[in-house]
Design a protein around this motif. Structure first.
Motif, PDB file in Angstrom:
ATOM      1  N   LEU A 126       0.953  -1.420   0.255  1.00  0.00           N
ATOM      2  CA  LEU A 126      -0.073  -0.065  -0.085  1.00  0.00           C
ATOM      3  C   LEU A 126       0.742   1.117  -0.043  1.00  0.00           C
ATOM      4  CD1 LEU A 126      -2.938  -0.775   2.300  1.00  0.00           C
ATOM      5  CD2 LEU A 126      -2.983  -0.754   0.130  1.00  0.00           C
ATOM      6  N   GLY A 127       1.889   1.117   0.697  1.00  0.00           N
ATOM      7  CA  GLY A 127       2.920   2.410   0.566  1.00  0.00           C
ATOM      8  C   GLY A 127       3.463   2.537  -1.038  1.00  0.00           C
ATOM      9  N   VAL A 128       3.616   1.668  -1.456  1.00  0.00           N
ATOM     10  CA  VAL A 128       4.129   1.971  -2.866  1.00  0.00           C
ATOM     11  C   VAL A 128       2.915   2.405  -3.781  1.00  0.00           C
ATOM     12  CG1 VAL A 128       4.927   0.757  -4.872  1.00  0.00           C
ATOM     13  CG2 VAL A 128       5.893   0.300  -2.782  1.00  0.00           C
ATOM     14  N   LEU A 129       1.801   1.701  -3.515  1.00  0.00           N
ATOM     15  CA  LEU A 129       0.545   2.131  -4.128  1.00  0.00           C
ATOM     16  C   LEU A 129       0.590   3.887  -3.944  1.00  0.00           C
ATOM     17  CD1 LEU A 129      -2.404   1.709  -5.738  1.00  0.00           C
ATOM     18  CD2 LEU A 129      -3.053   1.222  -3.153  1.00  0.00           C
ATOM     19  N   THR A 130       0.362   3.999  -2.778  1.00  0.00           N
ATOM     20  CA  THR A 130      -0.064   5.275  -2.278  1.00  0.00           C
ATOM     21  C   THR A 130       1.075   6.407  -3.013  1.00  0.00           C
ATOM     22  OG1 THR A 130      -0.595   4.574  -0.301  1.00  0.00           O
ATOM     23  CG2 THR A 130      -0.258   6.963  -0.102  1.00  0.00           C
ATOM     24  N   TRP A 131       2.366   6.086  -2.822  1.00  0.00           N
ATOM     25  CA  TRP A 131       3.434   6.959  -3.616  1.00  0.00           C
ATOM     26  C   TRP A 131       3.040   7.168  -5.032  1.00  0.00           C
ATOM     27  CZ3 TRP A 131       6.711   7.265  -7.678  1.00  0.00           C
ATOM     28  CH2 TRP A 131       7.758   8.184  -7.434  1.00  0.00           C
ATOM     29  N   HIS A 132       2.321   6.392  -5.787  1.00  0.00           N
ATOM     30  CA  HIS A 132       2.022   6.562  -6.994  1.00  0.00           C
ATOM     31  C   HIS A 132       0.901   7.254  -7.448  1.00  0.00           C
ATOM     32  CE1 HIS A 132       5.547   4.352  -9.193  1.00  0.00           C
ATOM     33  NE2 HIS A 132       5.303   3.397  -8.089  1.00  0.00           N
ATOM     34  N   GLN A 133      -0.122   6.986  -6.283  1.00  0.00           N
ATOM     35  CA  GLN A 133      -1.355   7.845  -6.312  1.00  0.00           C
ATOM     36  C   GLN A 133      -0.954   9.295  -5.908  1.00  0.00           C
ATOM     37  OE1 GLN A 133      -3.274   5.408  -3.256  1.00  0.00           O
ATOM     38  NE2 GLN A 133      -5.089   5.446  -4.587  1.00  0.00           N
ATOM     39  N   ALA A 134       0.079   9.644  -4.990  1.00  0.00           N
ATOM     40  CA  ALA A 134       0.304  11.043  -4.685  1.00  0.00           C
ATOM     41  C   ALA A 134       0.971  11.579  -6.034  1.00  0.00           C
ATOM     42  CB  ALA A 134       1.209  10.904  -3.529  1.00  0.00           C
ATOM     43  N   GLY A 168       2.588   1.211   5.086  1.00  0.00           N
ATOM     44  CA  GLY A 168       4.204   1.399   5.186  1.00  0.00           C
ATOM     45  C   GLY A 168       4.564   2.648   4.625  1.00  0.00           C
ATOM     46  N   PRO A 169       5.976   2.823   4.535  1.00  0.00           N
ATOM     47  CA  PRO A 169       6.592   3.784   3.877  1.00  0.00           C
ATOM     48  C   PRO A 169       6.152   4.185   2.748  1.00  0.00           C
ATOM     49  CG  PRO A 169       8.300   2.280   4.949  1.00  0.00           C
ATOM     50  CD  PRO A 169       6.850   1.675   4.975  1.00  0.00           C
ATOM     51  N   VAL A 170       5.801   5.552   2.254  1.00  0.00           N
ATOM     52  CA  VAL A 170       5.003   5.921   0.989  1.00  0.00           C
ATOM     53  C   VAL A 170       6.460   6.014   0.178  1.00  0.00           C
ATOM     54  CG1 VAL A 170       4.117   7.699  -0.176  1.00  0.00           C
ATOM     55  CG2 VAL A 170       3.172   6.809   2.016  1.00  0.00           C
ATOM     56  N   ARG A 171       6.905   5.334  -0.787  1.00  0.00           N
ATOM     57  CA  ARG A 171       7.959   5.408  -1.579  1.00  0.00           C
ATOM     58  C   ARG A 171       7.773   4.620  -2.907  1.00  0.00           C
ATOM     59  NH1 ARG A 171       9.856   0.556  -1.207  1.00  0.00           N
ATOM     60  NH2 ARG A 171       9.493  -0.801   0.600  1.00  0.00           N
ATOM     61  N   PRO A 172       8.556   4.906  -3.977  1.00  0.00           N
ATOM     62  CA  PRO A 172       8.603   3.993  -4.956  1.00  0.00           C
ATOM     63  C   PRO A 172       9.328   2.814  -4.798  1.00  0.00           C
ATOM     64  CG  PRO A 172      10.151   5.725  -5.245  1.00  0.00           C
ATOM     65  CD  PRO A 172       9.507   6.186  -4.017  1.00  0.00           C
ATOM     66  N   PHE A 173       8.815   1.697  -5.630  1.00  0.00           N
ATOM     67  CA  PHE A 173       9.688   0.415  -5.287  1.00  0.00           C
ATOM     68  C   PHE A 173      11.162   0.496  -5.837  1.00  0.00           C
ATOM     69  CE2 PHE A 173      10.967  -3.961  -6.136  1.00  0.00           C
ATOM     70  CZ  PHE A 173      11.031  -4.596  -4.703  1.00  0.00           C
ATOM     71  N   GLY A 174      11.895  -0.297  -5.231  1.00  0.00           N
ATOM     72  CA  GLY A 174      13.407  -0.240  -5.796  1.00  0.00           C
ATOM     73  C   GLY A 174      14.156   1.035  -5.796  1.00  0.00           C
ATOM     74  N   VAL A 175      13.707   1.972  -4.915  1.00  0.00           N
ATOM     75  CA  VAL A 175      14.410   3.293  -4.832  1.00  0.00           C
ATOM     76  C   VAL A 175      15.200   3.500  -3.345  1.00  0.00           C
ATOM     77  CG1 VAL A 175      14.429   5.854  -5.296  1.00  0.00           C
ATOM     78  CG2 VAL A 175      13.098   4.088  -6.826  1.00  0.00           C
TER      79      VAL A 175
END
Lengths: 197, 197
Positions: B95-103, B190-197
């Motif tokens: 969800l953190g990765v999803l949320t990063w992309h939503q933002a 979890g942490p709001v971040r792109p994956f693999g960065v």
């Protein structure tokens, strides 16, 4: 089209004066139905026909398409205010009327969304003003300690969240998703209905 | 523009082959940044410039504007899938990765919204397919008894609700509103971040 008003002025004054508010209300109700069925691009002739008036009468009340849409939004907000101000009103009751309009009108959802989307800078002034009125009507019934009273933005974030969930081709599905959204928020909602109907 | 690919073909074959995936990844990363800053209408020349490649290289990878946007969405979804498939992954992490992309991406939010809005009939097929992949990645980590596991639609209604809340002019404000939305839903992120960065 400009000659219609003149023609109507020639009627007995009392009949014209009585008919004007009635026609205006009928036009707004018809526009709401037509927009819900066919979207904001529906021809104004369909609105006039549904309201049972001539197109000239429509244009006397509303100079253009945008004016009709704004009048429908204004009436949506007025219903929420009236529901909130009615005797014995509480938050669930006001949210039920809000939810009915969210399920009915993509334009209403769009108005609420526009305000959030541009944060007060690029919002059309009428949309910002209407959104403030929705917030004021709801907040008047927000009890201390309510789930949506913890942070100042929570109330209207919740409204935006329900707007995000209210999608789909039919009003029944849209209302169903809106109620699921309120359930997920743990917020009680009264009967989903327009006010005064 | 059509002569650039030809010119690049004349390079030593190995260098060309090595450069192609690297260029494509750089173009997608650049497009994501440019779209987040300036919206989907930003000129493709700005994307090529940001990626440090010529426009010819861009057009060799992506025939038109829509192809660039689709590649960014595809990459967003791939990151969510990778986050969900990574070692020790759980729902908050995905969800953190999803949320990063939503933002980050109004287009990504629009894609999720389009699927809800038209209920599978009028949705562009690529949007429907991407949305199904998002749902599958998240659902793999949805524990029984989770708040969003009560009804079959709840998971993606919650995603639509957060999308509805994620509005505003800056990515910081958007991320803030997204986290407020998850908090109102009572869902841990979890942490709001792109994956693999």
């Amino acid at each position: 089209m400009t000659d219609h008003p003149v023609r109507e002025e020639r009627r007995p004054a009392n009949e014209g004066r009585r008919a004007a508010p009635r026609n205006r209300a009928a036009l707004i109700a018809a526009a709401r139905e037509i927009y819900a069925e066919s979207g904001l691009d529906a021809p104004l002739s369909a609105v006039a026909r549904r309201a049972g008036v001539g197109q000239g009468v429509l244009y006397r009340h509303f100079p253009d398409r945008a004016a009709v849409a704004a009048a429908v939004l204004e009436e949506n907000v007025r219903q929420i205010e009236q529901a909130a101000a009615s005797a014995g009103a509480d938050l669930p009751c006001a949210l039920g009327v809000l939810t009915w309009h969210q399920a009915e009108s993509a334009a209403f959802v769009g108005m609420l969304h526009a305000v959030g989307a541009f944060g007060g800078s690029d919002v059309p002034p009428y949309a910002a003003a209407l959104s403030v009125r929705v917030e004021r009507a709801l907040r008047a019934h927000l009890p201390e300690g309510h789930r949506l009273a913890a942070e100042p933005d929570d109330l209207m974030i919740a409204v935006a969240m329900v707007s995000g969930a209210v999608t789909g081709p039919g009003r029944e599905r849209r209302a169903h998703r809106a109620l699921a959204a309120w359930r997920l928020l743990g917020v009680e909602v009264g009967p989903v209905r327009p006010f005064g109907v």
